[in-house]
Structure formats: C-alpha cells, structure tokens
Design an enzyme around this catalytic site. Sequence first.
Site, PDB file in Angstrom:
ATOM      1  CB  SER A 285      -0.883   0.004   1.252  1.00 28.55           C
ATOM      2  OG  SER A 285      -1.524   1.252   1.458  1.00 28.55           O
TER       3      SER A 285
ATOM      4  CE1 TYR B 283      -3.988  -2.403   4.982  1.00 24.83           C
ATOM      5  CE2 TYR B 283      -3.353  -0.109   4.667  1.00 24.83           C
ATOM      6  CZ  TYR B 283      -3.717  -1.339   4.144  1.00 24.83           C
ATOM      7  OH  TYR B 283      -3.785  -1.506   2.779  1.00 24.83           O
TER       8      TYR B 283
END
Length: 253
Positions: free
Chosen positions: A138, A151
């Site tokens: 990401s 995350y």
Amino acid sequence: MNNTWAVVTGGSSGLGVAFAQRLAAEGADIWLAARSEDKMREVAAQLEADFGVATRISAVDLSDGEARAAFHAEVGAAQVSHLVNNAGFAQLGDFKDSDPARTAQMLELNVVALTDLVHAVLPGMLQRGRGAIINVASTAAFQPTPSMSVYAASKAYVLNFSAALWEELKGTGVRVLASCPGPTETEFWTAAGNDSVMRKRRTAEQVVDVTMDALRRNKPFVIDGAGNRVMAFANRLAPIRAQTAIAHLITTR
C-alpha cells in the site's frame, strides 16, 4: 502458464477478482482463496465462462494459523506459476480504541499469512526456474499513518520483505513485486469502518494494469497512480513529524 495454478488470496472481491481476471485472460488456471465460498463460486464460474480456464477454490480464513496450515500444504504441493498475496484488511481509528483481538488478526493475515504462503510456493518455483509473487502492499507503507497505524506498519513490512526477496532471487527466474496501491474503489474502506474517507480512488483494474506492467519489467515495487507516486516519494524527503501530520489529515478527511 499451461498446467499451472495462479493462486489469488482475497479472491472473492475487489483487487483479488481483478487480478484473477487478468491472469485468466493470460491463460492461467485460477485458484481462489478467501472466506466467502459463495462469492468465490460466482467468481470462478465467471472466469471459466469468460476465459475457458480451470478454477479451484479454497474457503479458508488465512488469519487462522491452523486453517492456513492445510492450505499451505496444498499450495506447496501444487504447480504454482503466480502467487498474488492480496488478502488483507485495515482498521480505521485511533489505536487506543482498537480491539486487540482484531489487531492481532490483522497482523496474522497481512504479515504472517503472506509470509507463510511465500514459503509454500517458493521452493517449487525455484526448482522450476520460474514463477512470480505479487505481494499487495500500500502507499501507507511509505510513512507512519495515524488512524491506520498497525495497517501501515504491516504494509511497510510487506514492501521491505518483497524488496529484499527481489534482490535475493535475482537470476533465479522467480520474480517478486510489491504492489503499492493508494485508495482504490473496492470494499476495503467499508470493511475498515468508514467508506467516506479518501474518496479520490483508482479502480481495481487500473491497479492491476500498473502492477502487471511492473511485473513484466521485473521491478521490486510499484506505486499505482501518478499522484500517489509523487506523495510517496515526497514523504521520504519530509521530516517524520510532517509525514505523520499529513497522513493523519488524509485519513480523517
């Protein structure tokens, strides 16, 4: 890709389906893994109808180590041409308010399961002298991200793990790529707890286009979208206090 399997985790929706469609279009038989058996059956039937490929599904919670072990063994014994480690999720909100069990589950899926599956497929790929591993990271991997702290840290692991493997596997015929999408129009944000944030999103198909092009060029990682690339590299030049402040603003607006 004849007589080999492309394994796609998180294969019941979103990026997983888009990766499966692309690999099927290129001739790979598709092995989907996710928790939702019904959704995967629908995806598999469509892949068979559209592309004439064979499909296989594994209804498994990859965050469960015991359940994952059986899947690990099955995958390790198969002829795997591609592994797309796409399964993962996020929690939005301050860490102090997060559920410790849910946090542990996220790390188990985003980090441990991803690593386990690379262990499962890599020996066979090396023996055959070919293969491709796509680990979905990401743009959150490029800076600490308040409101998505665990995350972002898990995706930093994915990015660095993948880049290190890319170097280790030079000359073996096995390629490794970390795909780093920014906000993407999938069910990710609903599952994370707030679909109203970061509304400027790319499509899953755009992410897959960029990823597959980078894989063909044997890059260690790729960032999807020009704006996301600018932001990721600009963050590297900024002091960490500025990085975290900007990331916090983006994830809460």
